[in-house]
Design a protein around this motif. Structure first.
Motif, PDB file in Angstrom:
ATOM      1  N   ILE A  70     -10.176  -1.609 -13.771  1.00 25.19           N
ATOM      2  CA  ILE A  70      -9.488  -1.453 -12.633  1.00 25.19           C
ATOM      3  C   ILE A  70      -8.292  -2.623 -12.067  1.00 25.19           C
ATOM      4  CG2 ILE A  70      -8.577  -0.545 -10.580  1.00 25.19           C
ATOM      5  CD1 ILE A  70     -10.869   1.178 -10.754  1.00 25.19           C
ATOM      6  N   ILE A  71      -7.557  -3.139 -11.986  1.00 28.01           N
ATOM      7  CA  ILE A  71      -6.413  -3.778 -11.700  1.00 28.01           C
ATOM      8  C   ILE A  71      -5.869  -4.390 -10.244  1.00 28.01           C
ATOM      9  CG2 ILE A  71      -5.412  -6.761 -12.260  1.00 28.01           C
ATOM     10  CD1 ILE A  71      -5.722  -5.932 -15.920  1.00 28.01           C
ATOM     11  N   ALA A  72      -6.161  -5.007  -9.437  1.00 27.14           N
ATOM     12  CA  ALA A  72      -5.263  -4.751  -8.123  1.00 27.14           C
ATOM     13  C   ALA A  72      -4.198  -5.545  -8.192  1.00 27.14           C
ATOM     14  CB  ALA A  72      -6.510  -5.372  -6.931  1.00 27.14           C
ATOM     15  N   ARG A  73      -3.340  -5.438  -7.547  1.00 28.13           N
ATOM     16  CA  ARG A  73      -2.128  -6.243  -7.560  1.00 28.13           C
ATOM     17  C   ARG A  73      -2.196  -6.830  -5.486  1.00 28.13           C
ATOM     18  NH1 ARG A  73       2.545  -3.006 -10.939  1.00 28.13           N
ATOM     19  NH2 ARG A  73       2.116  -3.960 -12.758  1.00 28.13           N
ATOM     20  N   MET A  74      -1.100  -7.277  -5.984  1.00 33.62           N
ATOM     21  CA  MET A  74      -0.929  -8.235  -4.429  1.00 33.62           C
ATOM     22  C   MET A  74      -0.834  -7.322  -2.752  1.00 33.62           C
ATOM     23  SD  MET A  74      -0.854 -11.302  -2.909  1.00 33.62           S
ATOM     24  CE  MET A  74      -0.096 -12.468  -4.789  1.00 33.62           C
ATOM     25  N   PRO A  75      -0.196  -6.397  -3.154  1.00 30.14           N
ATOM     26  CA  PRO A  75      -0.026  -5.280  -1.934  1.00 30.14           C
ATOM     27  C   PRO A  75      -1.445  -5.051  -1.634  1.00 30.14           C
ATOM     28  CG  PRO A  75       1.625  -4.630  -3.747  1.00 30.14           C
ATOM     29  CD  PRO A  75       0.843  -5.662  -4.414  1.00 30.14           C
ATOM     30  N   THR A  76      -2.516  -4.452  -2.546  1.00 28.72           N
ATOM     31  CA  THR A  76      -3.745  -4.478  -1.995  1.00 28.72           C
ATOM     32  C   THR A  76      -4.598  -5.165  -0.969  1.00 28.72           C
ATOM     33  OG1 THR A  76      -4.704  -5.429  -3.493  1.00 28.72           O
ATOM     34  CG2 THR A  76      -3.858  -3.505  -3.718  1.00 28.72           C
ATOM     35  N   ALA A  77      -3.583  -7.118  -1.076  1.00 27.18           N
ATOM     36  CA  ALA A  77      -4.303  -7.637   0.161  1.00 27.18           C
ATOM     37  C   ALA A  77      -4.261  -7.378   1.687  1.00 27.18           C
ATOM     38  CB  ALA A  77      -3.860  -8.667   0.136  1.00 27.18           C
ATOM     39  N   THR A  78      -3.139  -6.033   1.986  1.00 25.64           N
ATOM     40  CA  THR A  78      -2.890  -5.917   3.030  1.00 25.64           C
ATOM     41  C   THR A  78      -3.634  -4.435   3.749  1.00 25.64           C
ATOM     42  OG1 THR A  78      -0.445  -5.250   2.360  1.00 25.64           O
ATOM     43  CG2 THR A  78      -1.371  -7.755   3.628  1.00 25.64           C
ATOM     44  N   MET A  79      -3.659  -3.857   2.515  1.00 29.05           N
ATOM     45  CA  MET A  79      -3.998  -1.968   2.699  1.00 29.05           C
ATOM     46  C   MET A  79      -5.506  -1.821   3.516  1.00 29.05           C
ATOM     47  SD  MET A  79      -2.787  -1.038  -1.116  1.00 29.05           S
ATOM     48  CE  MET A  79      -3.209   0.488  -1.102  1.00 29.05           C
ATOM     49  N   ASP A  80      -5.212  -0.670   4.055  1.00 30.15           N
ATOM     50  CA  ASP A  80      -7.073  -0.494   4.690  1.00 30.15           C
ATOM     51  C   ASP A  80      -7.290   0.540   3.722  1.00 30.15           C
ATOM     52  OD1 ASP A  80      -5.686   2.011   4.863  1.00 30.15           O
ATOM     53  OD2 ASP A  80      -5.776   2.011   6.981  1.00 30.15           O
ATOM     54  N   PHE A  81      -8.728   1.270   3.090  1.00 27.55           N
ATOM     55  CA  PHE A  81      -9.487   1.980   2.671  1.00 27.55           C
ATOM     56  C   PHE A  81      -8.675   2.937   2.572  1.00 27.55           C
ATOM     57  CE2 PHE A  81     -12.310   5.628   2.062  1.00 27.55           C
ATOM     58  CZ  PHE A  81     -12.630   4.980   1.099  1.00 27.55           C
ATOM     59  N   PHE A  82      -7.800   3.562   3.447  1.00 25.93           N
ATOM     60  CA  PHE A  82      -7.514   4.845   3.495  1.00 25.93           C
ATOM     61  C   PHE A  82      -6.114   5.012   2.685  1.00 25.93           C
ATOM     62  CE2 PHE A  82     -10.155   5.017   7.252  1.00 25.93           C
ATOM     63  CZ  PHE A  82     -10.847   6.896   6.329  1.00 25.93           C
ATOM     64  N   GLU A  83      -5.729   4.076   2.488  1.00 30.90           N
ATOM     65  CA  GLU A  83      -4.311   3.292   1.963  1.00 30.90           C
ATOM     66  C   GLU A  83      -4.335   3.082   0.654  1.00 30.90           C
ATOM     67  OE1 GLU A  83      -1.023   1.345   5.043  1.00 30.90           O
ATOM     68  OE2 GLU A  83      -2.997   0.280   4.080  1.00 30.90           O
ATOM     69  N   THR A  84      -6.080   2.143  -0.463  1.00 30.34           N
ATOM     70  CA  THR A  84      -6.272   1.947  -1.133  1.00 30.34           C
ATOM     71  C   THR A  84      -7.004   3.419  -1.807  1.00 30.34           C
ATOM     72  OG1 THR A  84      -7.258  -0.066  -0.300  1.00 30.34           O
ATOM     73  CG2 THR A  84      -7.864   0.682  -2.335  1.00 30.34           C
ATOM     74  N   LYS A  85      -7.266   4.338  -0.639  1.00 35.03           N
ATOM     75  CA  LYS A  85      -8.015   5.644  -1.939  1.00 35.03           C
ATOM     76  C   LYS A  85      -6.791   6.318  -1.984  1.00 35.03           C
ATOM     77  CE  LYS A  85     -10.914   9.722  -1.530  1.00 35.03           C
ATOM     78  NZ  LYS A  85     -12.245   9.932  -0.344  1.00 35.03           N
ATOM     79  N   LYS A  86      -6.160   6.475  -1.672  1.00 35.82           N
ATOM     80  CA  LYS A  86      -4.591   7.768  -1.800  1.00 35.82           C
ATOM     81  C   LYS A  86      -4.041   6.900  -2.967  1.00 35.82           C
ATOM     82  CE  LYS A  86      -0.554   9.130   0.478  1.00 35.82           C
ATOM     83  NZ  LYS A  86       0.518   9.258   1.413  1.00 35.82           N
ATOM     84  N   SER A  87      -3.789   5.283  -3.084  1.00 37.17           N
ATOM     85  CA  SER A  87      -3.065   4.437  -3.627  1.00 37.17           C
ATOM     86  C   SER A  87      -4.100   5.043  -5.083  1.00 37.17           C
ATOM     87  CB  SER A  87      -2.640   3.058  -3.777  1.00 37.17           C
ATOM     88  OG  SER A  87      -2.240   2.732  -4.487  1.00 37.17           O
ATOM     89  N   LEU A  88      -5.759   4.523  -5.261  1.00 38.00           N
ATOM     90  CA  LEU A  88      -6.351   4.440  -7.006  1.00 38.00           C
ATOM     91  C   LEU A  88      -5.531   6.045  -7.330  1.00 38.00           C
ATOM     92  CD1 LEU A  88      -9.312   3.318  -6.144  1.00 38.00           C
ATOM     93  CD2 LEU A  88      -8.206   3.199  -8.348  1.00 38.00           C
ATOM     94  N   ILE A  89      -6.099   7.181  -6.033  1.00 33.31           N
ATOM     95  CA  ILE A  89      -5.966   8.699  -7.029  1.00 33.31           C
ATOM     96  C   ILE A  89      -4.641   9.581  -6.934  1.00 33.31           C
ATOM     97  CG2 ILE A  89      -5.643  11.152  -6.075  1.00 33.31           C
ATOM     98  CD1 ILE A  89      -7.501  10.431  -3.801  1.00 33.31           C
TER      99      ILE A  89
END
Length: 113
Positions: A83-102
């Protein structure tokens, strides 16, 4: 996540990059490599220094690990994921991160049927 469930060596990352398939959304790129006979899924994480300082990068990795831990039972087990994270992940909280990963995992068809 146990150490045996992590991809750490460069050779293992390169094998997934070269032989695996990839899918992406705005926040993540996921490379997947089927490993028949493997009993547990393995995860490799990559968060570039371009995304932020060490505190931000480590937070992103913690979020991703926790999200994968929550989804572990639903994911295919005989696969290596990078899994490679891109720039927008820097401002995301846990729930946004999980939703995007799903979202990106659904695109990759990584869930069991």
């Amino acid at each position: 996540m146990n150490k045996r469930n992590r991809i750490k060596k460069n050779e293992e990352f390169q094998e997934v990059f070269k032989s695996g398939s990839s899918v992406a959304n705005r926040q993540f790129v996921i490379y997947m490599l089927d490993k028949p006979g493997q009993t547990q899924l393995r995860i490799g994480l990559s968060v570039s220094k371009k995304i932020g300082k060490a505190v931000v990068r480590n937070q992103i990795k913690r979020y991703i690990r926790q999200a994968i831990q929550d989804l572990r039972e639903e994911l295919k087990q005989d696969v290596d994921y990078v899994i490679i994270a891109r720039m927008p992940t820097a401002t995301m909280d846990f729930f946004e991160t999980k939703k995007s990963l799903i979202h990106v995992l659904k695109i990759a068809k990584a869930f069991k049927k």
